[in-house]
Design a protein around this motif. Structure first.
Motif, PDB file in Angstrom:
ATOM      1  N   THR A 173       0.531  -1.172   0.266  1.00  0.00           N
ATOM      2  CA  THR A 173      -0.519  -0.066  -0.219  1.00  0.00           C
ATOM      3  C   THR A 173       1.131   1.626  -0.195  1.00  0.00           C
ATOM      4  O   THR A 173       0.222   2.232  -0.615  1.00  0.00           O
ATOM      5  CB  THR A 173      -1.000   0.107   1.305  1.00  0.00           C
ATOM      6  OG1 THR A 173      -2.016  -0.659   1.114  1.00  0.00           O
ATOM      7  CG2 THR A 173      -1.227   1.236   0.769  1.00  0.00           C
ATOM      8  N   VAL A 174       2.168   1.723   1.231  1.00  0.00           N
ATOM      9  CA  VAL A 174       2.568   2.290   1.066  1.00  0.00           C
ATOM     10  C   VAL A 174       3.607   3.129  -0.637  1.00  0.00           C
ATOM     11  O   VAL A 174       3.850   3.549  -1.170  1.00  0.00           O
ATOM     12  CB  VAL A 174       3.910   2.032   1.774  1.00  0.00           C
ATOM     13  CG1 VAL A 174       4.621   3.079   2.107  1.00  0.00           C
ATOM     14  CG2 VAL A 174       3.184   2.178   3.355  1.00  0.00           C
ATOM     15  N   ALA A 175       3.612   1.551  -0.845  1.00  0.00           N
ATOM     16  CA  ALA A 175       4.458   1.595  -2.462  1.00  0.00           C
ATOM     17  C   ALA A 175       3.690   1.705  -3.717  1.00  0.00           C
ATOM     18  O   ALA A 175       3.915   2.842  -4.571  1.00  0.00           O
ATOM     19  CB  ALA A 175       5.154   0.162  -2.468  1.00  0.00           C
ATOM     20  N   ALA A 176       2.524   2.081  -3.362  1.00  0.00           N
ATOM     21  CA  ALA A 176       1.581   2.068  -4.597  1.00  0.00           C
ATOM     22  C   ALA A 176       1.393   4.205  -4.012  1.00  0.00           C
ATOM     23  O   ALA A 176       1.518   4.855  -5.125  1.00  0.00           O
ATOM     24  CB  ALA A 176      -0.203   1.704  -4.180  1.00  0.00           C
ATOM     25  N   TYR A 177       1.318   4.523  -3.049  1.00  0.00           N
ATOM     26  CA  TYR A 177       1.444   5.447  -2.683  1.00  0.00           C
ATOM     27  C   TYR A 177       2.310   6.435  -2.835  1.00  0.00           C
ATOM     28  O   TYR A 177       2.430   7.440  -4.076  1.00  0.00           O
ATOM     29  CB  TYR A 177       0.997   6.438  -1.063  1.00  0.00           C
ATOM     30  CG  TYR A 177      -0.652   6.109  -0.236  1.00  0.00           C
ATOM     31  CD1 TYR A 177      -1.290   6.977  -1.196  1.00  0.00           C
ATOM     32  CD2 TYR A 177      -0.810   5.595   0.145  1.00  0.00           C
ATOM     33  CE1 TYR A 177      -2.305   7.196  -0.662  1.00  0.00           C
ATOM     34  CE2 TYR A 177      -2.096   5.142   1.073  1.00  0.00           C
ATOM     35  CZ  TYR A 177      -3.238   6.075   0.430  1.00  0.00           C
ATOM     36  OH  TYR A 177      -3.957   6.046   0.713  1.00  0.00           O
ATOM     37  N   LEU A 178       3.481   6.090  -2.699  1.00  0.00           N
ATOM     38  CA  LEU A 178       5.005   6.776  -3.048  1.00  0.00           C
ATOM     39  C   LEU A 178       5.280   6.549  -4.502  1.00  0.00           C
ATOM     40  O   LEU A 178       5.446   7.396  -5.275  1.00  0.00           O
ATOM     41  CB  LEU A 178       6.064   6.265  -2.692  1.00  0.00           C
ATOM     42  CG  LEU A 178       6.270   6.035  -1.580  1.00  0.00           C
ATOM     43  CD1 LEU A 178       7.427   5.303  -0.239  1.00  0.00           C
ATOM     44  CD2 LEU A 178       6.146   7.128  -0.236  1.00  0.00           C
TER      45      LEU A 178
END
Length: 319
Positions: free
Chosen positions: A60-65
């Motif tokens: 999820t964090v990767a998708a945001y970044l």
């Protein structure tokens, strides 16, 4: 249920997004359901629960970044593949400190693969579903042969010629409930009756039809392999059921109009998923890879593409 939606919306956004990502493993965009699933995983095993948590947060964090669609991220669509990656790698590989880094890298990659597949499949209104998880885990499971820091776990199949089943017998009556429950739990690699019951409870909070489709899938995954003479141990562990569970939910509840006709199509898709899983298991045996959820993905894609050509079924909904 309305109360679960109220709780879902009241949660802080980061927590809501993460829990929705867990819920989306069973197509449930609901943080309450996701919380039930995560608690169930920890009940099944602390390591599996922790690995799923690291996976869903990482993806999820990767998708945001990486700047992917915030609507898709908020719906948990970039979380469920990471949720599956963590427990999968810890099941098939030897536990080590380096494995946590492996989980993070694989979860991040699953978001990249998902975005790519959504771009490719989007014009056809076909969901990528768990295919990023499958492709990513296959890559990482094969890659361990090149790294001295990782070792195969005892559960990972050894490369070899597919074995002929010789111990096919009927399942004892007292094992039916166990087999049916574990069929749902094995979607997230949990060998537990309690976890299966909690998963069904979480699905039912969102949709009774979805829960009925899941039950239908696990029934098919027990009855059909038994009639065809499959390995008894695999049936009792739910290993023939978790793919039909997802297929029936996708075809009979999520991506086609939820009516009687799609229910009939879902049953047919569930049956084909069992055969597809057996075929893929034999196909992958020489390279020692598990089928994971690819039988579900392949069957779902075939049926959703075919439904778009039929006058009886609606076009698949966009992911």
């Amino acid at each position: 249920m309305e109360w679960s939606l109220t709780i879902d919306k009241a949660m802080p956004r980061p927590l809501r997004v993460i829990l929705r990502g867990v819920g989306q493993v069973f197509f449930c965009c609901n943080a309450v359901t996701g919380l039930i699933f995560l608690v169930a995983l920890f009940i099944g095993g602390v390591t599996a629960g922790a690995a799923a948590t690291v996976g869903v947060i990482s993806s999820t964090v990767a998708a945001y970044l990486l700047g992917f669609s915030e609507d898709d991220i908020d719906a948990g669509l970039y979380g469920f593949n990471g949720t599956l990656v963590g427990p999968c790698l810890f099941l098939f590989l030897e536990n080590s400190p380096q494995l946590w880094l492996y989980v993070v890298l694989a979860s991040v990659l699953s978001s990249v693969v998902l975005a790519a597949l959504m771009k490719i499949l989007g014009p056809y209104k076909i969901p990528a579903s768990t295919s990023p998880f499958v492709l990513t885990c296959w890559m990482f499971l094969v890659a361990v042969y090149a790294f001295d820091s990782f070792s195969r776990g005892p559960v990972l199949p050894h490369p070899g010629t597919p074995a002929v089943v010789t111990d096919a017998v009927a399942i004892p009556a007292d094992m039916w409930f166990t087999a049916l429950s574990k069929g749902v739990a094995e979607v997230m690699f949990a060998d537990s009756v309690i976890v299966g019951i909690l998963f069904l409870t979480g699905i039912a909070i969102v949709s009774l039809r979805g829960a009925l489709m899941a039950v239908g899938g696990t029934v098919i995954g027990v009855v059909l392999p038994m009639l065809l003479g499959a390995n008894q141990g695999m049936i009792e562990m739910g290993l023939y059921s978790f793919n039909p569970v997802l297929t029936m939910m996708a075809v009979g509840w999520v991506f086609l109009k939820p009516d009687g006709r799609s229910a009939v199509l879902a049953v047919l898709a569930g049956v084909l998923t069992v055969v597809c899983q057996a075929g893929l298991a034999s196909f992958l045996a020489p390279i020692g890879l598990p089928t994971l959820t690819f039988p579900f993905v392949l069957t779902m894609w075939m049926f959703l593409f075919a439904a778009g050509m039929s006058k009886y079924w609606s076009h698949p909904a966009a992911e």
